[in-house]
Design an enzyme around this catalytic site. Sequence first.
Site, PDB file in Angstrom:
ATOM      1  N   SER A 147       0.821  -1.212   0.000  1.00 49.60           N
ATOM      2  CA  SER A 147       0.000   0.000   0.000  1.00 49.60           C
ATOM      3  C   SER A 147       0.858   1.266   0.000  1.00 49.60           C
ATOM      4  O   SER A 147       0.759   2.084  -0.910  1.00 49.60           O
ATOM      5  CB  SER A 147      -0.931   0.040   1.217  1.00 49.60           C
ATOM      6  OG  SER A 147      -1.522  -1.215   1.445  1.00 49.60           O
ATOM      7  N   LYS A 190      -4.955  -4.196   0.814  1.00 52.88           N
ATOM      8  CA  LYS A 190      -5.744  -3.874  -0.378  1.00 52.88           C
ATOM      9  C   LYS A 190      -6.842  -2.867  -0.046  1.00 52.88           C
ATOM     10  O   LYS A 190      -7.178  -2.019  -0.874  1.00 52.88           O
ATOM     11  CB  LYS A 190      -6.323  -5.146  -0.994  1.00 52.88           C
ATOM     12  CG  LYS A 190      -5.281  -6.080  -1.615  1.00 52.88           C
ATOM     13  CD  LYS A 190      -4.392  -5.372  -2.636  1.00 52.88           C
ATOM     14  CE  LYS A 190      -3.562  -6.354  -3.455  1.00 52.88           C
ATOM     15  NZ  LYS A 190      -2.543  -5.668  -4.282  1.00 52.88           N
ATOM     16  N   SER A 222      -0.192 -16.335 -11.074  1.00 51.67           N
ATOM     17  CA  SER A 222       1.117 -15.658 -11.140  1.00 51.67           C
ATOM     18  C   SER A 222       2.049 -16.273 -10.110  1.00 51.67           C
ATOM     19  O   SER A 222       1.632 -17.079  -9.280  1.00 51.67           O
ATOM     20  CB  SER A 222       0.931 -14.178 -10.826  1.00 51.67           C
ATOM     21  OG  SER A 222       0.489 -14.052  -9.479  1.00 51.67           O
TER      22      SER A 222
HETATM   23  P1  NAD Z   1       3.685 -11.121  -9.727  1.00 52.33           P
HETATM   24  O1  NAD Z   1       4.487 -12.071  -8.944  1.00 52.33           O
HETATM   25  O2  NAD Z   1       3.804 -11.144 -11.203  1.00 52.33           O
HETATM   26  O3  NAD Z   1       3.928  -9.616  -9.297  1.00 52.33           O
HETATM   27  C1  NAD Z   1       4.298  -9.189  -8.027  1.00 52.33           C
HETATM   28  C2  NAD Z   1       5.617  -8.468  -8.187  1.00 52.33           C
HETATM   29  O4  NAD Z   1       5.917  -7.705  -7.039  1.00 52.33           O
HETATM   30  C3  NAD Z   1       6.787  -9.416  -8.413  1.00 52.33           C
HETATM   31  O5  NAD Z   1       7.418  -9.091  -9.631  1.00 52.33           O
HETATM   32  C4  NAD Z   1       7.707  -9.103  -7.236  1.00 52.33           C
HETATM   33  O6  NAD Z   1       9.055  -9.223  -7.589  1.00 52.33           O
HETATM   34  C5  NAD Z   1       7.313  -7.675  -6.936  1.00 52.33           C
HETATM   35  N1  NAD Z   1       7.681  -7.176  -5.607  1.00 52.33           N
HETATM   36  C6  NAD Z   1       7.448  -7.744  -4.393  1.00 52.33           C
HETATM   37  N2  NAD Z   1       7.944  -6.961  -3.422  1.00 52.33           N
HETATM   38  C7  NAD Z   1       8.477  -5.865  -4.021  1.00 52.33           C
HETATM   39  C8  NAD Z   1       9.149  -4.697  -3.549  1.00 52.33           C
HETATM   40  N3  NAD Z   1       9.373  -4.498  -2.240  1.00 52.33           N
HETATM   41  N4  NAD Z   1       9.571  -3.781  -4.450  1.00 52.33           N
HETATM   42  C9  NAD Z   1       9.369  -3.975  -5.775  1.00 52.33           C
HETATM   43  N5  NAD Z   1       8.748  -5.051  -6.276  1.00 52.33           N
HETATM   44  C10 NAD Z   1       8.306  -5.988  -5.408  1.00 52.33           C
HETATM   45  O7  NAD Z   1       2.174 -11.396  -9.270  1.00 52.33           O
HETATM   46  P2  NAD Z   1       0.781 -10.708  -9.650  1.00 52.33           P
HETATM   47  O8  NAD Z   1      -0.237 -11.620  -9.049  1.00 52.33           O
HETATM   48  O9  NAD Z   1       0.700 -10.387 -11.087  1.00 52.33           O
HETATM   49  O10 NAD Z   1       0.779  -9.372  -8.803  1.00 52.33           O
HETATM   50  C11 NAD Z   1       0.678  -8.071  -9.341  1.00 52.33           C
HETATM   51  C12 NAD Z   1      -0.407  -7.291  -8.616  1.00 52.33           C
HETATM   52  O11 NAD Z   1      -1.671  -7.886  -8.921  1.00 52.33           O
HETATM   53  C13 NAD Z   1      -0.285  -7.327  -7.094  1.00 52.33           C
HETATM   54  O12 NAD Z   1      -0.649  -6.071  -6.559  1.00 52.33           O
HETATM   55  C14 NAD Z   1      -1.332  -8.357  -6.700  1.00 52.33           C
HETATM   56  O13 NAD Z   1      -1.792  -8.207  -5.389  1.00 52.33           O
HETATM   57  C15 NAD Z   1      -2.396  -8.026  -7.721  1.00 52.33           C
HETATM   58  N6  NAD Z   1      -3.457  -9.055  -7.888  1.00 52.33           N
HETATM   59  C16 NAD Z   1      -3.155 -10.334  -8.213  1.00 52.33           C
HETATM   60  C17 NAD Z   1      -4.166 -11.292  -8.356  1.00 52.33           C
HETATM   61  C18 NAD Z   1      -3.854 -12.720  -8.726  1.00 52.33           C
HETATM   62  O14 NAD Z   1      -4.729 -13.589  -8.611  1.00 52.33           O
HETATM   63  N7  NAD Z   1      -2.659 -13.008  -9.211  1.00 52.33           N
HETATM   64  C19 NAD Z   1      -5.516 -10.911  -8.170  1.00 52.33           C
HETATM   65  C20 NAD Z   1      -5.797  -9.570  -7.851  1.00 52.33           C
HETATM   66  C21 NAD Z   1      -4.760  -8.657  -7.702  1.00 52.33           C
END
Ligand code: NAD
Length: 286
Positions: A147, A190, A222
């Site tokens: 956040s 979130k 992911s």
């Molecule tokens: P992802 O693993 O592709 O992306 C998450 C990324 O965050 C990774 O690349 C990781 O290296 C990076 N990260 C973690 N800590 C970090 C930091 N301190 N500084 C910089 N980067 C950092 O996975 P995703 O699921 O595509 O996630 C992307 C967004 O989508 C997130 O906000 C996640 O909560 C949101 N999201 C995902 C889903 C799902 O089902 N996958 C659903 C709703 C929302």
Amino acid sequence: RGKRAFIAGVADDNGYGWAIAKSLAAAGAEILVGTWVPALNIFETSLRRGKFDESRVLPDGSSMEITKVYPLDAVYDSPEDVPEDIKTNKRYAGSSKWTVKEAAESVKEDFGTIDILVHSLANGPEVSKPILETSRNGYLAAISASSYSFISLLKHFIPIMNPGGATISLTYIASEKIIPGYGGGMSSAKAALESDTKVLAFEAGRKHNIRVNTISAGPLRSRAAKAIGFIDMMIDYSLENAPLQKELTADEVGNAAAFLASPLASAITGAVVYVDNGLNAMGVGV
Ligand code: NAD
């Protein structure tokens, strides 16, 4: 002139960040990405060795070019905030200028300005623990990485954003409805992100003519989601219960992000936009 986008949170070709980069590239944007420092080496190596060549292909047959990859750790705002054990950690020591402030300075030095900022990152060290069993540190770490990281990115990148620009983050319905398994304070993080989207839309809109929106995305397999451990169940649940009974692709979220970042969405700000096959609208599973 084409638009320039900085997408924070791309470290492989499976997540939402990658798909958003592709949709923005397909729409003609220049792509810069911010990659978490511990994941940087493997991401750059994989890029160089062509591991992503297939998934780089855009609808017109061309290949997405990533103009530059910046190291980033969005938990640290400036060098003074970095503790000694991180500074000397060998996964960090090989890179430099990866705090949010320095990343923004580097982008400014290299390119001057950007038009689009995407926050596609989250981290909650205790995500697999119920919130009642979550430690204070675990909770605060989730909020810090998931956040405050968005506030920090806006704070440091808005000064280099062209007026009319757009920012987008990714959120999840666990902020507003009970999703057992999304623990460790991630649901709280979130909720904060969505509330901040509104206040930031006001501040960034009034002062800088910049829009702020968040996409509430459905489940995607992911890397981050696999680490939480219940992703297959959530995908099956959505398939069974959502109005649209199909698996959600990352591209569908990418395309929504490209729309929100474009002039087509010039009156949309402060919004939580659901891209989830409509699952959020259901009251009971049928
Ligand atoms: P992802 O693993 O592709 O992306 C998450 C990324 O965050 C990774 O690349 C990781 O290296 C990076 N990260 C973690 N800590 C970090 C930091 N301190 N500084 C910089 N980067 C950092 O996975 P995703 O699921 O595509 O996630 C992307 C967004 O989508 C997130 O906000 C996640 O909560 C949101 N999201 C995902 C889903 C799902 O089902 N996958 C659903 C709703 C929302």
